[in-house]
Design an enzyme around this catalytic site. Structure first.
Site: not given
Length: 278
Positions: A120-122
């Site tokens: 889950l990307s920032d």
């Protein structure tokens, strides 16, 4: 644009979960019902959920500042999307088969492992890439690398329809089940190699967003970009820090232009891109 804090709180309390019981407030009970409907195991308690959601306005303020700093002002549609999409719902580890929503809306934006080689990307990076795509109502977007499903969900609250491709079969199959419980019926996913895009979609796409780093631009993705379209793609070497976002645009005559943007770090694109020659 100054973010209206009352509007933020109202948005938090009105996230749609229409597929469960019609439009209703986004509560811990709604979260639990959505998790059950998506076939995923819930670990977070009501107290932990409340503590996590209480941090969401701080995340929104961070995103507002980031977009104002880089683009002059935040796109109100993007701010609305980040307000209504419940990010904690996407904090799920598919290898461990359990949520980790208790850490959502962290103060220092960070990517999170979700298992099966994906992340889950920032939220800062996702907000930046979203505004770089310039999404608009009525458009069609193609995402390469479904991952957690969060980026596709953000785009779906703005554009007419979002298509997303995931190459990892167990991840793509599992994540395909998480949108309907939120009432997000304008997202279509498939398991496949994103290098080839989604050629069956007649007319192509206004937006192509690639959420994994490639060593070159896949020609089929450029071919499926509509005149006036925008493609945002990380390019560089896998597992190296010398990666950059590139923005490709296509004019009405079909001429493609590109520009180099900011440095990033993404997991590598796999599949045909690794064997194909640029």
């Amino acid at each position: 644009m100054k973010l209206n804090r009352r509007a933020v709180i109202a948005g938090l309390l009105a996230t749609p979960t229409a597929a469960i019981a019609g439009p209703q407030p986004w509560t811990f009970e709604a979260y639990s019902a959505a998790m059950k409907a998506s076939g995923r195991r819930q670990v977070i308690t009501a107290e932990q959920w409340q503590a996590a959601v209480a941090r969401k306005p701080r995340m929104l303020t961070t995103i507002e500042w980031l977009l104002a700093h880089h683009f002059g002002k935040p796109d109100p549609d993007i701010m609305r999307a980040f307000t209504v999409v419940p990010r904690e719902y996407f904090h799920y580890r598919y290898d461990e088969k359990a949520d980790f929503a208790a850490v959502a809306y962290e103060e220092v934006s960070t990517p999170w492992r979700i298992g099966l080689g994906s992340a889950l990307s920032d939220y800062r990076g996702q907000a930046y890439m979203t505004q770089l795509c310039e999404p608009k109502a009525g458009e069609r977007a193609l995402e390469i690398g479904t991952g957690s499903g969060f980026q596709a969900s953000i785009l779906s609250r703005i554009v007419e329809r979002t298509y997303s491709i995931e190459i990892v079969e167990p991840l793509g199959t599992a994540v395909a089940e998480i949108f309907k419980p939120l009432g997000y019926d304008n997202i279509e996913t498939r398991v496949g190699d994103g290098y080839f895009g989604w050629p069956e979609v007649e007319g192509g796409f206004d937006i192509v967003i690639v959420t994994c780093v490639a060593q070159h631009v896949p020609p089929p993705l450029l071919a499926q970009l509509k005149p006036g379209g925008r493609m945002v793609i990380p390019m560089g070497q896998p597992f190296k820090r010398e990666q950059f976002l590139y923005v490709f645009t296509k004019d009405e005559e079909g001429t493609v232009s590109s520009r180099k943007d900011r440095g990033v770090y993404f997991v590598p694109m796999t599949g045909a891109v690794q064997a194909a020659k640029p």
